[in-house]
Write a protein that holds these residues in place. Structure first.
Motif, short mmCIF file in Angstrom:
data_model
loop_
_atom_site.label_atom_id
_atom_site.label_comp_id
_atom_site.label_asym_id
_atom_site.label_seq_id
_atom_site.Cartn_x
_atom_site.Cartn_y
_atom_site.Cartn_z
N LYS A 150 0.90 -1.36 -0.05
CA LYS A 150 -0.11 -0.06 0.09
C LYS A 150 0.82 1.34 -0.02
N GLN A 151 2.20 0.90 -0.17
CA GLN A 151 3.13 2.38 -0.16
C GLN A 151 3.10 2.52 -1.56
N THR A 152 2.56 3.46 -2.01
CA THR A 152 2.22 3.97 -3.65
C THR A 152 3.68 4.24 -4.00
N TYR A 153 4.22 5.13 -3.30
CA TYR A 153 5.28 5.92 -3.83
C TYR A 153 6.64 5.91 -2.80
N PRO A 154 7.88 5.61 -3.34
CA PRO A 154 8.81 5.63 -2.23
C PRO A 154 9.19 7.06 -1.83
N ILE A 155 9.75 7.12 -0.49
CA ILE A 155 10.44 8.10 -0.07
C ILE A 155 11.66 8.40 -0.16
N ARG A 156 12.15 9.21 -0.82
CA ARG A 156 13.39 9.52 -1.47
C ARG A 156 14.54 10.54 -0.34
N THR A 157 13.92 11.15 0.45
CA THR A 157 14.41 12.11 1.35
C THR A 157 15.74 11.22 1.89
N GLY A 158 16.82 11.90 2.24
CA GLY A 158 17.95 11.05 2.93
C GLY A 158 17.77 11.21 4.52
N THR A 159 16.81 10.83 5.06
CA THR A 159 16.45 10.92 6.53
C THR A 159 15.82 9.55 6.83
N HIS A 160 15.61 9.32 8.11
CA HIS A 160 14.88 8.27 8.53
C HIS A 160 13.83 7.53 7.67
N PHE A 161 13.15 8.08 6.67
CA PHE A 161 12.07 7.58 6.17
C PHE A 161 12.42 7.20 4.76
N ASN A 162 13.80 7.29 4.30
CA ASN A 162 14.12 6.78 3.02
C ASN A 162 13.69 5.22 2.70
N THR A 163 12.95 5.09 1.89
CA THR A 163 12.73 3.62 1.28
C THR A 163 13.37 2.87 1.24
N ALA A 164 14.44 3.32 0.15
CA ALA A 164 15.80 2.55 -0.40
C ALA A 164 16.56 1.92 0.45
N PHE A 165 16.78 2.78 1.68
CA PHE A 165 17.95 2.25 2.52
C PHE A 165 17.02 1.04 3.48
N ALA A 166 16.08 1.16 3.87
CA ALA A 166 15.42 0.39 4.59
C ALA A 166 15.26 -0.92 3.86
N LEU A 167 14.84 -0.95 2.31
CA LEU A 167 14.65 -1.99 1.56
C LEU A 167 15.83 -2.97 1.51
N ILE A 168 17.24 -2.20 1.37
CA ILE A 168 18.49 -3.01 1.37
C ILE A 168 18.57 -3.67 2.53
N LEU A 169 18.43 -3.28 3.97
CA LEU A 169 18.60 -3.75 5.06
C LEU A 169 17.45 -5.04 5.07
N ALA A 170 16.21 -4.77 4.96
CA ALA A 170 15.32 -5.76 4.82
C ALA A 170 15.44 -6.68 3.93
N LEU A 171 16.24 -6.31 2.80
CA LEU A 171 16.46 -7.57 1.54
C LEU A 171 17.35 -8.53 1.97
N ASP A 172 18.36 -7.90 2.79
CA ASP A 172 19.52 -8.40 3.31
C ASP A 172 19.01 -9.60 4.29
N TRP A 173 18.35 -9.17 5.22
CA TRP A 173 17.56 -10.36 6.22
C TRP A 173 16.64 -11.17 5.71
N ALA A 174 15.62 -10.81 4.74
CA ALA A 174 15.05 -11.51 4.16
C ALA A 174 15.35 -12.72 3.18
N GLU A 175 16.50 -12.48 2.41
CA GLU A 175 16.94 -13.54 1.86
C GLU A 175 17.47 -14.59 2.48
N THR A 176 17.63 -14.59 3.70
CA THR A 176 17.85 -15.52 4.42
C THR A 176 16.89 -16.27 5.39
N HIS A 177 15.97 -15.28 5.95
CA HIS A 177 15.03 -15.61 7.00
C HIS A 177 13.51 -15.82 6.29
#
Length: 324
Positions: A150-177
């Protein structure tokens, strides 16, 4: 990264993780029971100024201990983890997250670091830290699974709300778990970024600690195949070989390290170094190392010195100095 540097970073973190800091209220008050001390609300993550800094502080010390098991201070790290990363304390953290008023708590930055912490803990086989933290990781994995569609658009600001950074960390975890979450992240990253072209890289903003442009590129390096990824990157930053956009190649200037927002710019320099190193095989030979070293030189001397940076910068230095 060397054992001496790892021990230095661990010493910095240990002092802050065990110090209760009366940080800002980052939750909704629904009654008197919510107006508690940080330690009462968060029996593990009560230090380091705010919840997410405490989470990634634990990630850092467990990551360093795994890489350098004989480093100075390693026994203190293990003792702290034994004391703090226990099923009962994790259950209290999960209960806080489960409150209806906590739906947006730490989204997505803290969510992603909680997954990364579990991944780091799970690498310490036989310690029990990973098993203890798994319920918290699963709670945040469920949140990503529910939120991303339901997140239609990514958040591109370079603070805690950044979508891409969160997805990098989450993908690293999800690929194993969590294979299903990994597939969802790959799909949503493609939806968000696959058609991006000619990035102007209007950064940094005055309080950014992440590069919106480079985090996006690093995520797409993980998501796209080799040939497709190189083609995407060439269209995303088409003049990089000409030194443009220059904003990405020039370290940010930090005018006042006692100001918590301005001090974020040291983190920007460190996270850019991490990204540049991670993108090395998409760049002309030697370019990534040269630009990364420039950013490291601007920030590493300031990892410690003032609390506004000291409570979190070592985490980003660890990212920058580790192989991606």
């Amino acid at each position: 990264m060397t054992p001496d540097i790892a021990a230095r970073f661990a010493r910095i973190a240990l002092g802050h993780l065990t110090r209760e800091y009366p940080h800002k209220l980052d939750h909704v008050l629904t009654g008197d029971a919510d107006a508690e001390t940080p330690r009462a609300l968060h029996p593990i993550f009560f230090g380091s100024f705010d919840w997410h800094s405490c989470v990634h502080g634990y990630w850092m010390i467990l990551t360093l201990l795994h890489r350098f098991p004989d480093m100075a201070g390693g026994e203190a790290v293990a003792a702290l983890a034994d004391t703090m990363l226990t099923p009962d304390k994790v259950a209290a953290e999960v209960a806080y997250v489960a409150r209806p008023s906590s739906a947006g708590f730490e989204r997505p930055y803290g969510w992603a670091w909680a997954l990364a912490l579990h991944g780091a803990a799970a690498r310490h086989e036989g310690r029990g830290w990973g098993a203890a933290l798994e319920p918290l990781a699963r709670a945040f994995a469920d949140r990503f699974t529910a939120f991303l569609p339901k997140q239609t658009y990514p958040i591109r600001t370079g603070t805690h709300f950044n979508t891409a950074f969160a997805l990098i960390l989450a993908l690293d975890w999800a690929e194993t778990h969590d294979a299903a979450l990994a597939a969802l992240i790959r799909s949503r990253a493609t939806d968000y970024y696959a058609t991006d072209r000619d990035c102007p890289a209007w950064e940094p903003g005055g309080d950014e600690f992440l590069s919106g442009a480079l985090c996006e590129a690093l995520l797409m390096r993980r998501v796209l195949g080799a040939a497709e990824g190189r083609a995407w990157f060439a269209a995303f930053l088409p003049r990089l070989g000409e030194g443009q956009p220059a904003t990405l190649l020039t370290p940010a200037f930090v005018s006042d390290r006692t100001d918590g927002k301005i001090a974020h710019l040291d983190g920007l320099n460190l996270s850019r170094a991490w990204c540049w190193r991670g993108l090395a095989d998409w760049l002309p030979e030697g370019m990534a190392g040269e630009v990364a070293e420039r950013h490291l030189a601007a920030a590493l001397p300031h990892v410690a010195g003032d609390y506004m940076g000291e409570h979190w910068l070592a985490t980003f230095a660890t990212l920058a100095l580790s192989s991606y």
